[in-house]
Design an enzyme around this catalytic site. Sequence first.
Site, short mmCIF file in Angstrom:
data_model
loop_
_atom_site.label_atom_id
_atom_site.label_comp_id
_atom_site.label_asym_id
_atom_site.label_seq_id
_atom_site.Cartn_x
_atom_site.Cartn_y
_atom_site.Cartn_z
N LYS A 16 35.58 5.45 -55.45
CA LYS A 16 35.54 4.55 -56.62
C LYS A 16 36.61 4.93 -57.63
O LYS A 16 37.16 4.08 -58.32
CB LYS A 16 34.17 4.64 -57.32
CG LYS A 16 33.01 4.20 -56.46
CD LYS A 16 31.69 4.39 -57.19
CE LYS A 16 31.22 5.82 -57.28
NZ LYS A 16 30.75 6.42 -56.04
N HIS A 41 35.02 13.74 -58.67
CA HIS A 41 36.16 12.88 -58.39
C HIS A 41 37.46 13.63 -58.66
O HIS A 41 37.55 14.44 -59.56
CB HIS A 41 36.10 11.54 -59.13
CG HIS A 41 35.56 11.64 -60.52
ND1 HIS A 41 34.24 11.35 -60.82
CD2 HIS A 41 36.13 11.98 -61.68
CE1 HIS A 41 34.04 11.53 -62.10
NE2 HIS A 41 35.17 11.92 -62.66
N THR A 42 38.41 13.35 -57.80
CA THR A 42 39.70 14.02 -57.93
C THR A 42 40.67 13.03 -58.53
O THR A 42 40.79 11.90 -58.04
CB THR A 42 40.19 14.45 -56.52
OG1 THR A 42 39.14 15.21 -55.93
CG2 THR A 42 41.45 15.27 -56.59
#
Length: 429
Positions: A16, A41-42
Amino acid sequence: MPGTCVVGLQWGDEAKGKIVDLLGDQFDFVVRFNGGANAGHTVVANGKTFKLSLLPTGVIRKNVFSVIGNGVVVYPPRFLEEVDTLRAGGIDVSGSLSLSDHAHVIFPYHMEEERLAESDSEGKIGTTGRGIGPCYQDKVGRRFGIRVGELLHPAHLRDRLNYIVPMKNRLIAAFANGHVDALKPLDAGRIADEYLGHAERIKPFIADTSRMLQEAFAAGKRVLFEAAQGSLLDVDHGTYPYVTSSSSLPSGIWGGAGVPAKNVQRIIGVVKAYTTRVGQGPFPTELLDDTGERIRKVGREYGTVTGRPRRVGWFDAVAVRYTAALAGADEITIMLLDVLSGLPELKLCTTYEIDGHRTNHFPSDSFQLERCKPVYESMPGWSEDLTAVRRLTDLPTAARRYLDRVAELAGLKVSVVSVGPDRAQTILA
Ligand code: IMP
């Protein structure tokens, strides 16, 4: 100006963050409304890679104001660590990030309660170990919950902890019952000192974010909501009890950000071209063979928060139709299509069989889902590398057919196809 929500339609980790990043310039505000530091999240900015788990993905965007809404649970050391890491990487978020005064605070006893609960093999959910579930339990249970705004009132905070911590020590000791290494009793005064120290630094970020967002909408600002986790982990509609403890569908926005649902008019559902999940719980299309191992390796399917290998399986259209309907998705984006290159045959789960009967209905009770067998449709794969493709018409025919069939089964138009982690590795459909 209507709001938009980006939501994963599987068990999380649908990439996402990349969609939020692609949309970043089109928004003035990016908002998280559920979960906590369980949502890894990266993000890449200034040529550097940042691993975030609590701050919204949008935080790296210039001219975007980020909000952590009241529905989020916050571990102050983690909040400060992410702010500091960004600052060290050249991104100063002071002045562009707010944290709701009504978000709930995670304390060390939450981590301990979770550790004990997860050490029981029968009750194990396979959680991320970040204290998320116990903190939400206290929020709903009311007696032991502490909100971010309370950190700003030292005498009050000390009173609350003087009541809560001895109770928690008794609960933890009873829960451990000599079976699990007992932790030394926690000290209310020491926790208060530590959290009051954090509060000093967090203070400038704390705000009434619900009012802030209502004013933003009234002023015609463009607001993007990032749903953390995936729809199948939603506490009400997911594969209960193997879910997270918050509302990860867009339905969580009203409660978790204080923004009326009618303000959110575009819902972008994000799916992988296959399926993954972490933790325990049924997974009808799971691949326990070499094909699964290959997808895991090529897709680098290891958890951002815990590093655990993700469980991998074929695309499950029964599950996605169910979540797309609940989310009210207007469109889907299909991520990681490139990972499937080189597989001679691909399978799509179109329906389930339960007790000899076919059903298109997704039973979200885990004890029922466990009994479902996937019915597959087989499609030819493709051998070409897709990572340099930028137009639908340049995809191999088999890949186009696969996308078309996924869209048809989901009953939604595809707006974006991702063929690699880079922003450029994107096909706008
Ligand atoms: P919790 O959110 O730590 O309580 O974990 C509950 C379940 O949700 C576990 O199966 C976790 O692995 C899963 N989970 C929580 N956050 C994420 C996420 O961001 N991606 C994928 N799975 C998650």
